[in-house]
Scaffold this motif. Structure first.
Motif, short mmCIF file in Angstrom:
data_model
loop_
_atom_site.label_atom_id
_atom_site.label_comp_id
_atom_site.label_asym_id
_atom_site.label_seq_id
_atom_site.Cartn_x
_atom_site.Cartn_y
_atom_site.Cartn_z
N LEU A 101 0.83 -1.20 0.00
CA LEU A 101 0.00 0.00 0.00
C LEU A 101 0.86 1.25 0.00
O LEU A 101 1.92 1.29 0.62
N ARG A 102 0.36 2.27 -0.70
CA ARG A 102 0.99 3.60 -0.69
C ARG A 102 -0.13 4.62 -0.72
O ARG A 102 -1.26 4.32 -1.14
N VAL A 103 0.17 5.83 -0.28
CA VAL A 103 -0.83 6.88 -0.16
C VAL A 103 -0.40 8.11 -0.96
O VAL A 103 0.77 8.46 -0.99
N GLU A 104 -1.39 8.73 -1.59
CA GLU A 104 -1.22 10.06 -2.18
C GLU A 104 -2.28 10.96 -1.57
O GLU A 104 -3.44 10.56 -1.46
N ALA A 105 -1.88 12.15 -1.16
CA ALA A 105 -2.81 13.11 -0.56
C ALA A 105 -2.60 14.47 -1.20
O ALA A 105 -1.49 14.83 -1.59
N GLU A 106 -3.69 15.21 -1.30
CA GLU A 106 -3.64 16.58 -1.83
C GLU A 106 -4.34 17.51 -0.87
O GLU A 106 -5.47 17.24 -0.43
N VAL A 107 -3.68 18.61 -0.53
CA VAL A 107 -4.28 19.63 0.32
C VAL A 107 -5.36 20.33 -0.51
O VAL A 107 -5.09 20.83 -1.60
N THR A 108 -6.60 20.34 0.02
CA THR A 108 -7.72 20.93 -0.73
C THR A 108 -8.24 22.22 -0.12
O THR A 108 -8.83 23.03 -0.82
N ARG A 109 -8.06 22.40 1.20
CA ARG A 109 -8.53 23.63 1.86
C ARG A 109 -7.65 23.92 3.07
O ARG A 109 -7.17 23.00 3.72
#
Length: 169
Positions: A101-109
């Motif tokens: 497993l790996r994670v990608e995250a994006e700051v949205t607010r």
């Protein structure tokens, strides 16, 4: 002093990408024994007769591993830790022994509430992928991000309000 990641360091659109972790049958069984003791998480033979057709990780284990991967992806680490405020989770595919497993995250607010001088709130959309690039879990989270005392009063231009209790009041 060790460098830390503060609210002022985060920007809308910023992406975090994690390393990967491989989930073993022993990991799945250990977590299930302590936190989600259902037969399809505990017993490889019995799990064959489940809707999954074999041993699978608890969704809560997948979520916890995803948070760990996100925390570990921040270099430097988040100042004050990564304190959750809200999460919306969707389990897309089961995680099986041997999955990486790996994670990608994006700051949205990002919200800078006037009532909290020492912190703000950051929302992120996260996806957890397996080794085949399939999404196994999605999360929309809001976390506390602490302000850097050395940069008191600084705010970014890309803050947006989150409807509800953290609207900047």
């Amino acid at each position: 002093m060790t460098k830390r990641l503060y609210l002022e360091d985060l920007r809308v659109g910023q992406r975090l990408r994690s390393a990967s972790v491989t989930v073993t049958a022993q990991d799945i069984i250990r977590f299930a024994r302590d936190s989600d003791p259902q037969y399809f998480h505990l017993d490889e033979e019995a799990a064959k007769d489940s809707m999954f057709g074999g041993l699978v990780a608890s969704g809560w284990q997948t979520g916890a591993l995803s948070v760990k991967l996100l925390i570990d992806s921040a270099d430097p680490p988040f100042a004050g830790g990564l304190v959750g405020v809200e999460a919306h989770i969707a389990w897309k595919l089961p995680v099986r022994p041997g999955d990486s497993l790996r994670v990608e995250a994006e700051v949205t607010r990002i919200v800078h509430p006037r009532r909290y001088a020492d912190r703000g709130f950051v929302s992120m959309d996260m996806a957890t992928y397996n080794q085949r690039g399939e999404v196994v879990l999605t999360q929309s989270v809001t976390v506390v991000a602490f302000r850097d005392p050395a940069r008191a009063g600084e705010t970014s231009n890309d803050s947006t309000a989150i409807p509800g209790s953290f609207s900047g009041n």
